[in-house]
Design an enzyme around this catalytic site. Sequence first.
Site, PDB file in Angstrom:
ATOM      1  N   THR A 384       0.851  -1.188   0.000  1.00  0.00           N
ATOM      2  CA  THR A 384       0.000   0.000   0.000  1.00  0.00           C
ATOM      3  C   THR A 384       0.889   1.241   0.000  1.00  0.00           C
ATOM      4  OG1 THR A 384      -0.151   0.123   2.411  1.00  0.00           O
ATOM      5  CG2 THR A 384      -1.771  -1.251   1.280  1.00  0.00           C
ATOM      6  N   GLY A 385       0.353   2.333  -0.515  1.00  0.00           N
ATOM      7  CA  GLY A 385       1.159   3.544  -0.640  1.00  0.00           C
ATOM      8  C   GLY A 385       2.323   3.316  -1.592  1.00  0.00           C
ATOM      9  N   SER A 387       2.842   4.203  -4.754  1.00  0.00           N
ATOM     10  CA  SER A 387       3.078   5.079  -5.904  1.00  0.00           C
ATOM     11  C   SER A 387       4.142   6.138  -5.634  1.00  0.00           C
ATOM     12  CB  SER A 387       1.771   5.767  -6.315  1.00  0.00           C
ATOM     13  OG  SER A 387       1.320   6.631  -5.287  1.00  0.00           O
ATOM     14  N   SER A 388       4.654   6.198  -4.401  1.00  0.00           N
ATOM     15  CA  SER A 388       5.676   7.199  -4.094  1.00  0.00           C
ATOM     16  C   SER A 388       6.447   6.781  -2.852  1.00  0.00           C
ATOM     17  CB  SER A 388       5.038   8.583  -3.864  1.00  0.00           C
ATOM     18  OG  SER A 388       4.216   8.563  -2.699  1.00  0.00           O
ATOM     19  N   GLY A 389       7.540   7.495  -2.598  1.00  0.00           N
ATOM     20  CA  GLY A 389       8.287   7.330  -1.354  1.00  0.00           C
ATOM     21  C   GLY A 389       8.756   5.917  -1.083  1.00  0.00           C
ATOM     22  N   ILE A 390       8.559   5.478   0.160  1.00  0.00           N
ATOM     23  CA  ILE A 390       9.036   4.173   0.605  1.00  0.00           C
ATOM     24  C   ILE A 390       8.391   3.053  -0.195  1.00  0.00           C
ATOM     25  CG2 ILE A 390       9.159   2.593   2.570  1.00  0.00           C
ATOM     26  CD1 ILE A 390       9.033   5.066   4.400  1.00  0.00           C
ATOM     27  N   GLY A 391       7.079   3.122  -0.385  1.00  0.00           N
ATOM     28  CA  GLY A 391       6.364   2.069  -1.088  1.00  0.00           C
ATOM     29  C   GLY A 391       6.848   1.889  -2.513  1.00  0.00           C
ATOM     30  N   SER A 516       6.599   3.421  13.290  1.00  0.00           N
ATOM     31  CA  SER A 516       7.438   4.616  13.411  1.00  0.00           C
ATOM     32  C   SER A 516       8.362   4.520  14.611  1.00  0.00           C
ATOM     33  CB  SER A 516       6.555   5.855  13.555  1.00  0.00           C
ATOM     34  OG  SER A 516       7.313   6.981  13.944  1.00  0.00           O
ATOM     35  N   TYR A 529      -0.226  10.844  15.116  1.00  0.00           N
ATOM     36  CA  TYR A 529       0.478   9.862  14.286  1.00  0.00           C
ATOM     37  C   TYR A 529       0.995   8.700  15.134  1.00  0.00           C
ATOM     38  CZ  TYR A 529       4.152   8.049  11.175  1.00  0.00           C
ATOM     39  OH  TYR A 529       4.953   7.253  10.402  1.00  0.00           O
TER      40      TYR A 529
END
Length: 662
Positions: A384-385, A387-391, A516, A529
């Site tokens: 999941t997630g 499309s950018s960054g860590i994912g 986190s 968060y």
Amino acid sequence: MIYFVTGATGFIGKRLVAKLLEKKDATVYFLTRDKSPERLDPLYDFWKTNKTRAIPILGDLRQTLLGVSKADQKKLKGNIDHFYHLAAIYDLAAGADEQMAVNVEGTRHTVALADELDVGCFHHVSSIAAAGLFEGIFREDMFEEAENLDHPYFGTKHESEKIVRQELRRPWRIYRPAVVVGDSRTGEMDKIDGPYYFFKVIQKMRKLLPPWMPTIGLEGGRINIVPVDFVVDALAFISHKKGLDQRCFHLTDPHPRRVGDVLNIFARAGHAPEMALRVNAALLGFIPRSIKKTMMALTPVRRIRNAIMKDLGLPEDMMQFVNYPTRFDCKETEKVLAGSGISVPRLEDYAWKLWDYWERRLDPDLFIDRTLKGRVSGKVVLITGGSSGIGKAAAFKIAEAGAITIIVARDMEKINETIAEAAARGLTLIAYSADVSNEEQCAEMITKINAEHGGVDILINNAGRSIRRGIENSFDRFHDFERTMQVNYFGSLRLTMSLLPGMLAKRAGHVINISSIGVLTNAPRFSAYVASKAALDSWTRCAASEFVDRGIEFTTINMPLVKTPMIAPTKLYDHVPTLTPEDAADLIVEAIVHRPARIATRLGIFGQVLHAMAPRVAQIIMNTTYRMFPDSSAAKGLPGSAPALPSADQVAFSQIMRGIHF
């Protein structure tokens, strides 16, 4: 000089043969069950000789007269000056029947052959285990005094010595080496036993904690350790001295160290934290054996013990030998070796060589397919997630390793950009557009995935929402907490609980939750968060406890601060050290490959320990960071204000506490 050696292919025997062949007039006959070049050629390379000086004799330890042919017996009869018997099982975990067949009956067959050949002198390499678990000092002239021989290893070593003493008609000498480790000059070793069993524990401590942090360790009796080169040199020297027949020699360290000291020596060698506080295993000695046996019969106790021992890489019987009660007197051996230059080197002087050789060549992890490709090739991995960054970074690594890689994100435009970038690299990604906080969209997506891919093998819950705002600036923003919880907690649960039935049906699956470092450090200004991630952490621990016996594994990654679009609005982070998405993706790869329960940085673990051990100190430290790093302009309701450049204190503090959210 003509020699006969059993166990010439073993760790000690191979080196003894090389030592004997240093004599120019030496010829060595050695027992072997296999004369094939594949088996013998490596030996000749090691010995730096050929079949003219090292001559194989076909035979088997389990057969009468070792199965040596009549022709070979006739050739050897009356010609063997020294007969060395080293063939034996040196393994605490070996079965009782096997040890009896090799150590006892094998010695009986060997003694019979030595008598038949009229050898000059028979040299039996025994072990300090022949003393059993004797309470006190065991001298070289002691034998019958051995006690507590219940363990088959101790019992068979004692019995084999007895055969030599009572049944052999030729002159004999017996040698009892201590726990033999690798070569003190090269570190070379051929197997893992003795103190090597604890190397994996030390290695894990090094990965988790900084070397300066004191830890709690184990204390026990004195463990007698000698390097193989000392054993070989001493054995070869003593065996050639005249006037020493019918005697026993302890090839031991005259100054053995306690278990805790040995572990700390190897901890220093491996750059791991030392065990400042040591718990003496003898404290449990007051518990009657019958009660211990009853406790171990309980299923929960037995399973916990077996799991701990397996995770630490320790054999089942190891702990009962931690409180080894015997000290070995070696004064007679020292007298014989006086002036030879042969002595036991200090463990501190060569421990690093043993560690280095083990870590480079014997570490069990080196022999397991620990590659990402080995874990994910052909498997369905959902991120999941993605499309950018860590994912996105993780998706590229996983797809490159041969996985059927599915990414999920909300923004179709970003998804298309990611797919195009992957295609340019020669990678294929499968994408679904869905908002993990939307129950209907998730249900529809899971239905498609199950129908088109037969479920998911590895789920990576990476999609997340982060809000950096102090509580006093959030009194009228309760929705921040609700939407953060919807994505980070409920969103992850929606997917996990929807995919778990398929994993249960296959009795295989792995769920990786991106948490986190803030959960460990309780970072101020991130209450929404951190609370959502803490909820996910707690749920994950509960789930792992329920499914540990069902083939499904869970990993939590307490991710440090990563330079992703999620933190881009906080301009302060432009000036503090962060991980790159590729660095973060490497942590996900580590989770897939090794499947630990948790992955966290040393700083994160230190923060958790500090909060547990000294909560007031931890609060003061975190409050200092809270006051040092103010809310952003947007969090204060001043979106048009330009962010101030960080002060010298802020830069210094962020460097020291790299990866923590401020």
